[in-house]
Design a protein around this motif. Structure first.
Motif, PDB file in Angstrom:
ATOM      1  N   GLN A  66       0.849  -1.192   0.000  1.00  0.00           N
ATOM      2  CA  GLN A  66       0.000   0.000   0.000  1.00  0.00           C
ATOM      3  C   GLN A  66       0.884   1.240   0.000  1.00  0.00           C
ATOM      4  O   GLN A  66       1.948   1.265   0.619  1.00  0.00           O
ATOM      5  CB  GLN A  66      -0.916   0.009   1.237  1.00  0.00           C
ATOM      6  N   VAL A  67       0.438   2.249  -0.715  1.00  0.00           N
ATOM      7  CA  VAL A  67       1.175   3.505  -0.824  1.00  0.00           C
ATOM      8  C   VAL A  67       0.313   4.627  -0.275  1.00  0.00           C
ATOM      9  O   VAL A  67      -0.877   4.724  -0.572  1.00  0.00           O
ATOM     10  CB  VAL A  67       1.546   3.791  -2.289  1.00  0.00           C
ATOM     11  N   GLN A  68       0.924   5.473   0.515  1.00  0.00           N
ATOM     12  CA  GLN A  68       0.222   6.651   1.031  1.00  0.00           C
ATOM     13  C   GLN A  68       0.964   7.895   0.563  1.00  0.00           C
ATOM     14  O   GLN A  68       2.198   7.965   0.655  1.00  0.00           O
ATOM     15  CB  GLN A  68       0.156   6.628   2.556  1.00  0.00           C
ATOM     16  N   LEU A  69       0.206   8.868   0.076  1.00  0.00           N
ATOM     17  CA  LEU A  69       0.792  10.123  -0.398  1.00  0.00           C
ATOM     18  C   LEU A  69       0.266  11.258   0.463  1.00  0.00           C
ATOM     19  O   LEU A  69      -0.940  11.367   0.686  1.00  0.00           O
ATOM     20  CB  LEU A  69       0.420  10.360  -1.865  1.00  0.00           C
ATOM     21  N   VAL A  70       1.178  12.106   0.923  1.00  0.00           N
ATOM     22  CA  VAL A  70       0.790  13.214   1.793  1.00  0.00           C
ATOM     23  C   VAL A  70       1.366  14.512   1.233  1.00  0.00           C
ATOM     24  O   VAL A  70       2.588  14.690   1.195  1.00  0.00           O
ATOM     25  CB  VAL A  70       1.299  12.998   3.230  1.00  0.00           C
ATOM     26  N   GLU A  71       0.464  15.407   0.813  1.00  0.00           N
ATOM     27  CA  GLU A  71       0.896  16.689   0.259  1.00  0.00           C
ATOM     28  C   GLU A  71       1.051  17.741   1.355  1.00  0.00           C
ATOM     29  O   GLU A  71       0.388  17.674   2.398  1.00  0.00           O
ATOM     30  CB  GLU A  71      -0.123  17.222  -0.763  1.00  0.00           C
ATOM     31  N   SER A  72       1.901  18.701   1.072  1.00  0.00           N
ATOM     32  CA  SER A  72       2.068  19.852   1.967  1.00  0.00           C
ATOM     33  C   SER A  72       2.610  21.020   1.149  1.00  0.00           C
ATOM     34  O   SER A  72       3.013  20.839  -0.006  1.00  0.00           O
ATOM     35  CB  SER A  72       3.013  19.519   3.123  1.00  0.00           C
ATOM     36  N   GLY A  73       2.596  22.185   1.770  1.00  0.00           N
ATOM     37  CA  GLY A  73       3.199  23.348   1.129  1.00  0.00           C
ATOM     38  C   GLY A  73       2.222  24.331   0.520  1.00  0.00           C
ATOM     39  O   GLY A  73       2.626  25.391   0.035  1.00  0.00           O
ATOM     40  N   GLY A  74       0.943  23.977   0.527  1.00  0.00           N
ATOM     41  CA  GLY A  74      -0.035  24.909  -0.010  1.00  0.00           C
ATOM     42  C   GLY A  74      -0.196  26.118   0.897  1.00  0.00           C
ATOM     43  O   GLY A  74       0.330  26.167   2.006  1.00  0.00           O
ATOM     44  N   GLY A  75      -0.931  27.097   0.396  1.00  0.00           N
ATOM     45  CA  GLY A  75      -1.162  28.293   1.184  1.00  0.00           C
ATOM     46  C   GLY A  75      -1.698  29.407   0.329  1.00  0.00           C
ATOM     47  O   GLY A  75      -2.138  29.178  -0.805  1.00  0.00           O
ATOM     48  N   LEU A  92       2.871  32.856 -10.005  1.00  0.00           N
ATOM     49  CA  LEU A  92       1.520  32.335  -9.822  1.00  0.00           C
ATOM     50  C   LEU A  92       0.476  33.321 -10.292  1.00  0.00           C
ATOM     51  O   LEU A  92       0.618  34.542 -10.124  1.00  0.00           O
ATOM     52  CB  LEU A  92       1.295  31.962  -8.361  1.00  0.00           C
ATOM     53  N   LYS A  93      -0.583  32.778 -10.871  1.00  0.00           N
ATOM     54  CA  LYS A  93      -1.697  33.573 -11.387  1.00  0.00           C
ATOM     55  C   LYS A  93      -2.965  33.235 -10.617  1.00  0.00           C
ATOM     56  O   LYS A  93      -3.058  32.180  -9.983  1.00  0.00           O
ATOM     57  CB  LYS A  93      -1.894  33.272 -12.870  1.00  0.00           C
ATOM     58  N   LEU A  94      -3.943  34.116 -10.730  1.00  0.00           N
ATOM     59  CA  LEU A  94      -5.213  33.883 -10.053  1.00  0.00           C
ATOM     60  C   LEU A  94      -5.810  32.537 -10.454  1.00  0.00           C
ATOM     61  O   LEU A  94      -6.382  31.823  -9.630  1.00  0.00           O
ATOM     62  CB  LEU A  94      -6.196  35.002 -10.377  1.00  0.00           C
ATOM     63  N   GLU A  95      -5.648  32.201 -11.724  1.00  0.00           N
ATOM     64  CA  GLU A  95      -6.242  30.960 -12.231  1.00  0.00           C
ATOM     65  C   GLU A  95      -5.514  29.704 -11.767  1.00  0.00           C
ATOM     66  O   GLU A  95      -5.947  28.583 -12.064  1.00  0.00           O
ATOM     67  CB  GLU A  95      -6.314  30.983 -13.767  1.00  0.00           C
ATOM     68  N   ASP A  96      -4.425  29.850 -11.035  1.00  0.00           N
ATOM     69  CA  ASP A  96      -3.755  28.686 -10.451  1.00  0.00           C
ATOM     70  C   ASP A  96      -4.402  28.273  -9.128  1.00  0.00           C
ATOM     71  O   ASP A  96      -4.035  27.242  -8.554  1.00  0.00           O
ATOM     72  CB  ASP A  96      -2.272  28.986 -10.217  1.00  0.00           C
ATOM     73  N   THR A  97      -5.331  29.067  -8.647  1.00  0.00           N
ATOM     74  CA  THR A  97      -6.024  28.736  -7.403  1.00  0.00           C
ATOM     75  C   THR A  97      -6.775  27.423  -7.560  1.00  0.00           C
ATOM     76  O   THR A  97      -7.575  27.265  -8.484  1.00  0.00           O
ATOM     77  CB  THR A  97      -7.002  29.852  -7.022  1.00  0.00           C
ATOM     78  N   ALA A  98      -6.487  26.465  -6.686  1.00  0.00           N
ATOM     79  CA  ALA A  98      -7.109  25.142  -6.772  1.00  0.00           C
ATOM     80  C   ALA A  98      -6.621  24.290  -5.612  1.00  0.00           C
ATOM     81  O   ALA A  98      -5.682  24.657  -4.902  1.00  0.00           O
ATOM     82  CB  ALA A  98      -6.752  24.457  -8.083  1.00  0.00           C
ATOM     83  N   MET A  99      -7.251  23.143  -5.468  1.00  0.00           N
ATOM     84  CA  MET A  99      -6.722  22.103  -4.587  1.00  0.00           C
ATOM     85  C   MET A  99      -5.754  21.293  -5.438  1.00  0.00           C
ATOM     86  O   MET A  99      -6.108  20.848  -6.532  1.00  0.00           O
ATOM     87  CB  MET A  99      -7.849  21.224  -4.068  1.00  0.00           C
ATOM     88  N   TYR A 100      -4.543  21.104  -4.932  1.00  0.00           N
ATOM     89  CA  TYR A 100      -3.521  20.367  -5.668  1.00  0.00           C
ATOM     90  C   TYR A 100      -3.331  18.995  -5.050  1.00  0.00           C
ATOM     91  O   TYR A 100      -3.185  18.860  -3.834  1.00  0.00           O
ATOM     92  CB  TYR A 100      -2.207  21.142  -5.665  1.00  0.00           C
ATOM     93  N   GLN A 110      -4.365  23.016  -0.505  1.00  0.00           N
ATOM     94  CA  GLN A 110      -5.020  24.143  -1.161  1.00  0.00           C
ATOM     95  C   GLN A 110      -4.004  25.228  -1.501  1.00  0.00           C
ATOM     96  O   GLN A 110      -3.183  25.626  -0.663  1.00  0.00           O
ATOM     97  CB  GLN A 110      -6.110  24.724  -0.257  1.00  0.00           C
ATOM     98  N   VAL A 111      -4.112  25.722  -2.720  1.00  0.00           N
ATOM     99  CA  VAL A 111      -3.319  26.879  -3.155  1.00  0.00           C
ATOM    100  C   VAL A 111      -4.288  27.982  -3.537  1.00  0.00           C
ATOM    101  O   VAL A 111      -5.185  27.775  -4.357  1.00  0.00           O
ATOM    102  CB  VAL A 111      -2.425  26.516  -4.358  1.00  0.00           C
ATOM    103  N   TRP A 161       1.290  15.800 -10.494  1.00  0.00           N
ATOM    104  CA  TRP A 161       0.497  16.791  -9.775  1.00  0.00           C
ATOM    105  C   TRP A 161      -0.752  17.114 -10.582  1.00  0.00           C
ATOM    106  O   TRP A 161      -0.669  17.300 -11.802  1.00  0.00           O
ATOM    107  CB  TRP A 161       1.298  18.065  -9.537  1.00  0.00           C
ATOM    108  N   PHE A 162      -1.851  17.199  -9.879  1.00  0.00           N
ATOM    109  CA  PHE A 162      -3.129  17.497 -10.494  1.00  0.00           C
ATOM    110  C   PHE A 162      -3.810  18.574  -9.660  1.00  0.00           C
ATOM    111  O   PHE A 162      -3.464  18.766  -8.496  1.00  0.00           O
ATOM    112  CB  PHE A 162      -3.999  16.224 -10.548  1.00  0.00           C
ATOM    113  N   ARG A 163      -4.761  19.257 -10.246  1.00  0.00           N
ATOM    114  CA  ARG A 163      -5.457  20.287  -9.478  1.00  0.00           C
ATOM    115  C   ARG A 163      -6.937  20.304  -9.845  1.00  0.00           C
ATOM    116  O   ARG A 163      -7.332  19.887 -10.932  1.00  0.00           O
ATOM    117  CB  ARG A 163      -4.834  21.658  -9.723  1.00  0.00           C
ATOM    118  N   GLN A 164      -7.709  20.795  -8.889  1.00  0.00           N
ATOM    119  CA  GLN A 164      -9.151  20.824  -9.095  1.00  0.00           C
ATOM    120  C   GLN A 164      -9.736  22.046  -8.425  1.00  0.00           C
ATOM    121  O   GLN A 164      -9.460  22.322  -7.253  1.00  0.00           O
ATOM    122  CB  GLN A 164      -9.797  19.551  -8.539  1.00  0.00           C
ATOM    123  N   VAL A 165     -10.572  22.742  -9.184  1.00  0.00           N
ATOM    124  CA  VAL A 165     -11.353  23.849  -8.667  1.00  0.00           C
ATOM    125  C   VAL A 165     -12.737  23.315  -8.378  1.00  0.00           C
ATOM    126  O   VAL A 165     -13.278  22.519  -9.149  1.00  0.00           O
ATOM    127  CB  VAL A 165     -11.409  25.002  -9.684  1.00  0.00           C
TER     128      VAL A 165
END
Length: 122
Positions: free
Chosen positions: A1-10, A85-93, A117-118, A36-40
């Motif tokens: 099993q693999v677990q992935l943990v993101e950090s660094g957003g803000g 970074l641009k406004l349109e980069d705002t998303a959950m990564y 979240q970014v 890396w993927f992102r979703q609004v």
């Protein structure tokens, strides 16, 4: 099993920079394809950048020249350096990993993190 943990957003102002990290735990090695993927909210998740075991990278057109994906195999950590970074980069990564190459498509990746979240403001 693999677990992935993101950090660094803000939160950051337009033109600023952030570096996202994705720590991988469990049985994962350098052969994995990672991305890396992102979703609004209310929109489909989109691929941002991917990297394979040899270090070859792919980027969605909108981030080319601004974002850099990299990984440290010794630390089992994936990074995404985001500059100008641009406004349109705002998303959950999210970061994702799989033994197969699914490229920038979201379907197929077996392992996903919980997201970070970014938010880019003017």
């Amino acid at each position: 099993q693999v677990q992935l943990v993101e950090s660094g957003g803000g939160s950051v102002q337009a033109g600023g920079s952030l570096r996202l990290s994705c720590a991988a735990y469990g049985y994962i090695d350098s052969y994995y394809y990672m991305g890396w993927f992102r979703q609004v909210l209310g929109k489909e998740r989109e691929g941002v950048a991917t990297i394979d075991g040899a270090g070859s990278t792919r980027y969605v057109e909108s981030v080319k020249g601004r974002f850099t994906i990299s990984k440290d195999n010794a630390k089992n950590t994936l990074y995404l350096q985001m500059n100008s970074l641009k406004l349109e980069d705002t998303a959950m990564y999210y970061c994702a990993a799989d033994l197969r190459d699914y490229g920038l498509t979201t379907r197929g990746y077996k392992y996903w993190g919980q997201g970070t979240q970014v938010t880019v403001s003017s």
